[in-house]
Design a protein around this motif. Structure first.
Motif, PDB file in Angstrom:
ATOM      1  N   THR A 106      81.817 -46.911 -14.353  1.00 32.60           N
ATOM      2  CA  THR A 106      82.580 -47.029 -13.108  1.00 32.60           C
ATOM      3  C   THR A 106      82.914 -48.490 -12.836  1.00 32.60           C
ATOM      4  OG1 THR A 106      80.595 -47.227 -11.752  1.00 32.60           O
ATOM      5  CG2 THR A 106      81.454 -45.002 -12.116  1.00 32.60           C
ATOM      6  N   GLU A 107      83.734 -48.704 -11.833  1.00 36.49           N
ATOM      7  CA  GLU A 107      84.154 -50.054 -11.475  1.00 36.49           C
ATOM      8  C   GLU A 107      83.193 -50.665 -10.470  1.00 36.49           C
ATOM      9  OE1 GLU A 107      88.019 -49.664  -9.824  1.00 36.49           O
ATOM     10  OE2 GLU A 107      88.748 -48.484 -11.494  1.00 36.49           O
ATOM     11  N   GLY A 108      82.439 -51.663 -10.871  1.00 36.27           N
ATOM     12  CA  GLY A 108      81.613 -52.428  -9.942  1.00 36.27           C
ATOM     13  C   GLY A 108      80.385 -51.709  -9.446  1.00 36.27           C
ATOM     14  N   LYS A 109      79.699 -52.384  -8.537  1.00 34.77           N
ATOM     15  CA  LYS A 109      78.462 -51.878  -7.945  1.00 34.77           C
ATOM     16  C   LYS A 109      78.766 -50.959  -6.773  1.00 34.77           C
ATOM     17  CE  LYS A 109      75.711 -54.373 -10.508  1.00 34.77           C
ATOM     18  NZ  LYS A 109      74.820 -53.802 -11.468  1.00 34.77           N
ATOM     19  N   VAL A 110      77.863 -50.035  -6.534  1.00 33.35           N
ATOM     20  CA  VAL A 110      78.037 -49.059  -5.461  1.00 33.35           C
ATOM     21  C   VAL A 110      77.312 -49.492  -4.199  1.00 33.35           C
ATOM     22  CG1 VAL A 110      77.501 -46.691  -4.796  1.00 33.35           C
ATOM     23  CG2 VAL A 110      78.400 -47.172  -7.050  1.00 33.35           C
ATOM     24  N   LEU A 135      81.130 -45.406  -2.234  1.00 32.44           N
ATOM     25  CA  LEU A 135      81.164 -44.106  -2.880  1.00 32.44           C
ATOM     26  C   LEU A 135      82.401 -43.344  -2.431  1.00 32.44           C
ATOM     27  CD1 LEU A 135      77.438 -43.012  -2.444  1.00 32.44           C
ATOM     28  CD2 LEU A 135      78.542 -43.728  -4.545  1.00 32.44           C
ATOM     29  N   PRO A 136      82.913 -42.452  -3.268  1.00 32.29           N
ATOM     30  CA  PRO A 136      84.059 -41.650  -2.841  1.00 32.29           C
ATOM     31  C   PRO A 136      83.644 -40.607  -1.806  1.00 32.29           C
ATOM     32  CG  PRO A 136      83.319 -40.971  -5.017  1.00 32.29           C
ATOM     33  CD  PRO A 136      82.531 -42.188  -4.649  1.00 32.29           C
ATOM     34  N   VAL A 137      84.595 -40.200  -0.986  1.00 32.90           N
ATOM     35  CA  VAL A 137      84.332 -39.161   0.015  1.00 32.90           C
ATOM     36  C   VAL A 137      83.973 -37.880  -0.729  1.00 32.90           C
ATOM     37  CG1 VAL A 137      85.350 -37.785   1.864  1.00 32.90           C
ATOM     38  CG2 VAL A 137      85.871 -40.222   1.690  1.00 32.90           C
TER      39      VAL A 137
END
Length: 141
Positions: free
Chosen positions: A58-62, A76-78
């Motif tokens: 994934t792109e980058g840190k969460v 995070l995504p919805v």
């Protein structure tokens, strides 16, 4: 005092010191394991490796921790849901597990001002679109 008395006295002091150290070690009750069911966790380790691999793709840190406001922001995504494990290595009694569900863009902040100051590890496991992820972050509060 002759050599025999000196050697005898040295042995008595040594045996007394060893007996007191063993007594102190046996009476300790604040030893905390990283996890209670270590072997069951070890068997599921391949799933953990897959989650880490998915997270690296994934792109980058969460997780982003803001030390001034003591809040944790999730990117995070919805629709994503998971669990945040707040792990205190020095005291297992302070560990917490928090369920995280991202229902809308406003639910991405988690206040952490009630945590005791010190070193913490945050372990986030989540799932989005049927794919499992894992990220770990170390913070000082």
């Amino acid at each position: 005092m002759n050599w025999g008395n000196g050697i005898f006295l040295l042995l008595v002091v040594f045996i007394g010191l060893m007996a007191s150290l063993v007594t102190i070690c046996v009476k300790q009750d604040d030893i905390h394991l990283v996890t209670e069911n270590y072997y069951a966790e070890e068997i599921k380790y391949q799933e953990h490796i897959d989650r880490v691999t998915n997270s690296k793709a994934t792109e980058g840190k969460v997780m982003h921790f803001d030390a001034t406001s003591k809040t944790l922001q999730f990117k995070l995504p919805v629709g994503a849901s998971g669990e945040l494990h707040l792990f205190r290595p020095s005291d297992a009694r302070l560990d917490r597990k928090i369920k995280v569900e991202i229902k809308d863009a406003a639910s991405n902040l988690l206040p952490l001002e009630d945590l005791k100051p010190g070193y913490w590890k945050m372990k986030m496991t989540w799932e989005a679109d049927g794919v499992a992820f894992f990220e770990e972050k170390k913070i000082d509060i």
